[in-house]
Write an enzyme that holds these catalytic residues in place. Structure first.
Site, PDB file in Angstrom:
ATOM      1  N   LYS A  56      -6.637   7.255  22.644  1.00  0.00           N
ATOM      2  CA  LYS A  56      -7.281   6.009  22.187  1.00  0.00           C
ATOM      3  C   LYS A  56      -8.434   5.633  23.121  1.00  0.00           C
ATOM      4  O   LYS A  56      -9.476   5.158  22.688  1.00  0.00           O
ATOM      5  CB  LYS A  56      -6.207   4.914  22.142  1.00  0.00           C
ATOM      6  N   MET A  62      -1.310  -0.889  31.884  1.00  0.00           N
ATOM      7  CA  MET A  62      -1.533  -2.263  32.360  1.00  0.00           C
ATOM      8  C   MET A  62      -0.482  -3.197  31.768  1.00  0.00           C
ATOM      9  O   MET A  62      -0.673  -4.421  31.762  1.00  0.00           O
ATOM     10  CB  MET A  62      -2.945  -2.724  32.006  1.00  0.00           C
ATOM     11  N   GLY A  63       0.610  -2.631  31.240  1.00  0.00           N
ATOM     12  CA  GLY A  63       1.676  -3.475  30.699  1.00  0.00           C
ATOM     13  C   GLY A  63       1.336  -4.004  29.316  1.00  0.00           C
ATOM     14  O   GLY A  63       0.475  -3.458  28.632  1.00  0.00           O
ATOM     15  N   SER A  89      -3.094  -3.503  23.431  1.00  0.00           N
ATOM     16  CA  SER A  89      -2.568  -4.767  23.962  1.00  0.00           C
ATOM     17  C   SER A  89      -3.488  -5.916  23.557  1.00  0.00           C
ATOM     18  O   SER A  89      -3.052  -7.052  23.416  1.00  0.00           O
ATOM     19  CB  SER A  89      -2.471  -4.693  25.485  1.00  0.00           C
ATOM     20  N   ARG A  90      -4.779  -5.617  23.387  1.00  0.00           N
ATOM     21  CA  ARG A  90      -5.741  -6.667  23.048  1.00  0.00           C
ATOM     22  C   ARG A  90      -5.630  -7.112  21.590  1.00  0.00           C
ATOM     23  O   ARG A  90      -6.216  -8.138  21.222  1.00  0.00           O
ATOM     24  CB  ARG A  90      -7.166  -6.211  23.371  1.00  0.00           C
ATOM     25  N   HIS A 131       1.989   2.914  23.992  1.00  0.00           N
ATOM     26  CA  HIS A 131       2.445   3.225  25.349  1.00  0.00           C
ATOM     27  C   HIS A 131       3.779   3.980  25.305  1.00  0.00           C
ATOM     28  O   HIS A 131       3.990   4.941  26.050  1.00  0.00           O
ATOM     29  CB  HIS A 131       2.680   1.941  26.156  1.00  0.00           C
ATOM     30  N   GLN A 188     -11.310  -2.897  37.316  1.00  0.00           N
ATOM     31  CA  GLN A 188     -11.912  -2.300  36.122  1.00  0.00           C
ATOM     32  C   GLN A 188     -12.372  -3.354  35.117  1.00  0.00           C
ATOM     33  O   GLN A 188     -12.880  -3.013  34.058  1.00  0.00           O
ATOM     34  CB  GLN A 188     -10.954  -1.307  35.463  1.00  0.00           C
ATOM     35  N   VAL A 218      -1.757   6.171  18.644  1.00  0.00           N
ATOM     36  CA  VAL A 218      -0.710   5.635  17.759  1.00  0.00           C
ATOM     37  C   VAL A 218      -1.300   4.440  17.005  1.00  0.00           C
ATOM     38  O   VAL A 218      -1.951   3.577  17.616  1.00  0.00           O
ATOM     39  CB  VAL A 218       0.526   5.214  18.579  1.00  0.00           C
TER      40      VAL A 218
HETATM   41  P1  AMP Z   1      -3.541   0.305  28.879  1.00  0.00           P
HETATM   42  O1  AMP Z   1      -2.258  -0.395  29.190  1.00  0.00           O
HETATM   43  O2  AMP Z   1      -4.289  -0.291  27.743  1.00  0.00           O
HETATM   44  O3  AMP Z   1      -4.372   0.556  30.111  1.00  0.00           O
HETATM   45  O4  AMP Z   1      -3.114   1.741  28.369  1.00  0.00           O
HETATM   46  C1  AMP Z   1      -2.265   2.570  29.118  1.00  0.00           C
HETATM   47  C2  AMP Z   1      -2.295   3.948  28.511  1.00  0.00           C
HETATM   48  O5  AMP Z   1      -1.834   3.867  27.161  1.00  0.00           O
HETATM   49  C3  AMP Z   1      -3.700   4.549  28.464  1.00  0.00           C
HETATM   50  O6  AMP Z   1      -3.631   5.941  28.752  1.00  0.00           O
HETATM   51  C4  AMP Z   1      -4.115   4.298  27.037  1.00  0.00           C
HETATM   52  O7  AMP Z   1      -5.062   5.225  26.561  1.00  0.00           O
HETATM   53  C5  AMP Z   1      -2.787   4.466  26.319  1.00  0.00           C
HETATM   54  N1  AMP Z   1      -2.812   3.808  25.008  1.00  0.00           N
HETATM   55  C6  AMP Z   1      -3.150   2.529  24.735  1.00  0.00           C
HETATM   56  N2  AMP Z   1      -3.101   2.310  23.402  1.00  0.00           N
HETATM   57  C7  AMP Z   1      -2.713   3.473  22.830  1.00  0.00           C
HETATM   58  C8  AMP Z   1      -2.481   3.899  21.480  1.00  0.00           C
HETATM   59  N3  AMP Z   1      -2.642   3.080  20.443  1.00  0.00           N
HETATM   60  N4  AMP Z   1      -2.095   5.167  21.274  1.00  0.00           N
HETATM   61  C9  AMP Z   1      -1.932   6.036  22.319  1.00  0.00           C
HETATM   62  N5  AMP Z   1      -2.144   5.691  23.604  1.00  0.00           N
HETATM   63  C10 AMP Z   1      -2.525   4.438  23.855  1.00  0.00           C
END
Ligand code: AMP
Length: 295
Positions: free
Chosen positions: A147, A29-30, A184-185, A36, A59, A174
């Site tokens: 995560k 989601m950027g 991101s939050r 990421h 979502q 990570v």
């Molecule tokens: P999001 O942008 O939050 O929807 O995340 C995109 C992808 O990055 C999803 O598969 C998340 O599970 C992954 N992701 C987000 N935060 C982490 C993190 N700290 N470590 C590993 N993967 C992550």
């Protein structure tokens, strides 16, 4: 690195689909961070990479942070450029959802409980957008972050049950140097709130230490985690489940998911550990054994 802004632009991936190297999708989601980027690097080891950047409205529940979710495409592109990404797919909402009230993907049993209970409709929105991305990009492999453990399980279940021709991989979480899971939050957190957010990773670590010390009582382990979450504003759940079927085990043994969700205002944060616990000890584990539908 090609920037693809519409579904029609995805036609430019066609020559890559005819090559020997797998096409690997990393949906996001950027508001990209090192978590990421680790997924992208893993994807690059596996093949040609497409990163999708799309804040998916379906979502988010009413009152959640869809409007305020951080968006900065230029910054995201700058972060991706050095990573040898083939293409970034960043469509707008109207292109992905040209009409309201269409067909959605109903999640299976893996969506029951945990975040599925706290965020009604969330995983329906996740599966619907992931299914659309799989159909549009047609990747051989997709990489997701551990995560969001339940998200990985819900997606793997969809791939298995609907025979989707894609291999799903989960990549380890990570963390910041102090243990906080990158998200991101986290950008929503003040310095003070960020300090309190450490309760999530620390409480999970305390449970891991207890497991290493021989503790196998699910009740005691959940209480250990709950005690460590006292710095947070509101605990949404503390769960210890078997990865296989998300059941509550009698004893904390086998392939386990320890998962927490808590509010640290103004953010809702989640974190988890995936562990193998047996007579020989406690080890970090992957969530998925390479889920691949039979083609
Ligand atoms: P999001 O942008 O939050 O929807 O995340 C995109 C992808 O990055 C999803 O598969 C998340 O599970 C992954 N992701 C987000 N935060 C982490 C993190 N700290 N470590 C590993 N993967 C992550």
């Amino acid at each position: 690195m090609d920037l693809l802004r519409t579904r029609a632009d995805l036609d430019s991936l066609e020559p890559r689909r005819r090559q020997d190297r797998p096409l690997v999708l990393v949906p996001t989601m950027g508001a990209l961070h090192a978590g990421h980027l680790a997924l992208v690097q893993r994807a690059r080891e596996l093949g040609d990479v497409v990163v999708s950047i799309f804040v998916n409205p379906t979502q988010f529940g009413p009152g959640e942070d869809f409007q305020s979710y951080p968006r900065d495409l230029e910054r995201d592109l700058d972060l991706l450029r050095p990573l040898d990404v083939a293409a970034v797919f960043a469509p707008d909402v109207g292109d992905m959802y040209p009409r309201e009230g269409g067909v959605t993907v109903e999640p299976g049993p893996a969506a029951r409980g945990l975040c599925g209970a706290d965020r009604p409709g969330h995983f329906r929105g996740v599966l619907t957008i992931v299914a659309k991305l799989f159909n549009l990009v047609r990747p051989d492999i997709a990489v997701f972050g551990r995560k969001d453990a339940q998200q990985c399980l819900v997606i793997a279940e969809m791939v298995r049950d609907l025979d989707l021709p894609v291999r799903v991989i989960d990549h380890p979480t990570v963390r910041e140097s102090d243990g906080l899971a990158m998200s991101s939050r986290n950008a929503y957190l003040s310095t003070e709130a960020r300090r309190r957010a450490l309760g999530l990773s620390r409480s999970l670590q305390a449970a891991r230490d207890a497991l290493v010390g021989g503790e196998r009582s699910v009740t005691v382990l959940r209480e250990t985690i709950r005690a460590g979450l006292s710095s947070t504003d509101e605990v949404e759940y503390v769960e210890l489940r078997t990865v296989n079927d998300l059941a509550v085990p009698t004893l904390a043994e086998g392939h386990l998911l320890l998962a927490v969700a808590a509010r640290v205002e103004p953010a809702r944060l989640i974190d988890n550990l995936v562990l193998n616990v047996d007579a020989s000890g406690v080890r970090d584990a992957a969530l998925l054994d390479d889920v691949e539908a039979t083609r």
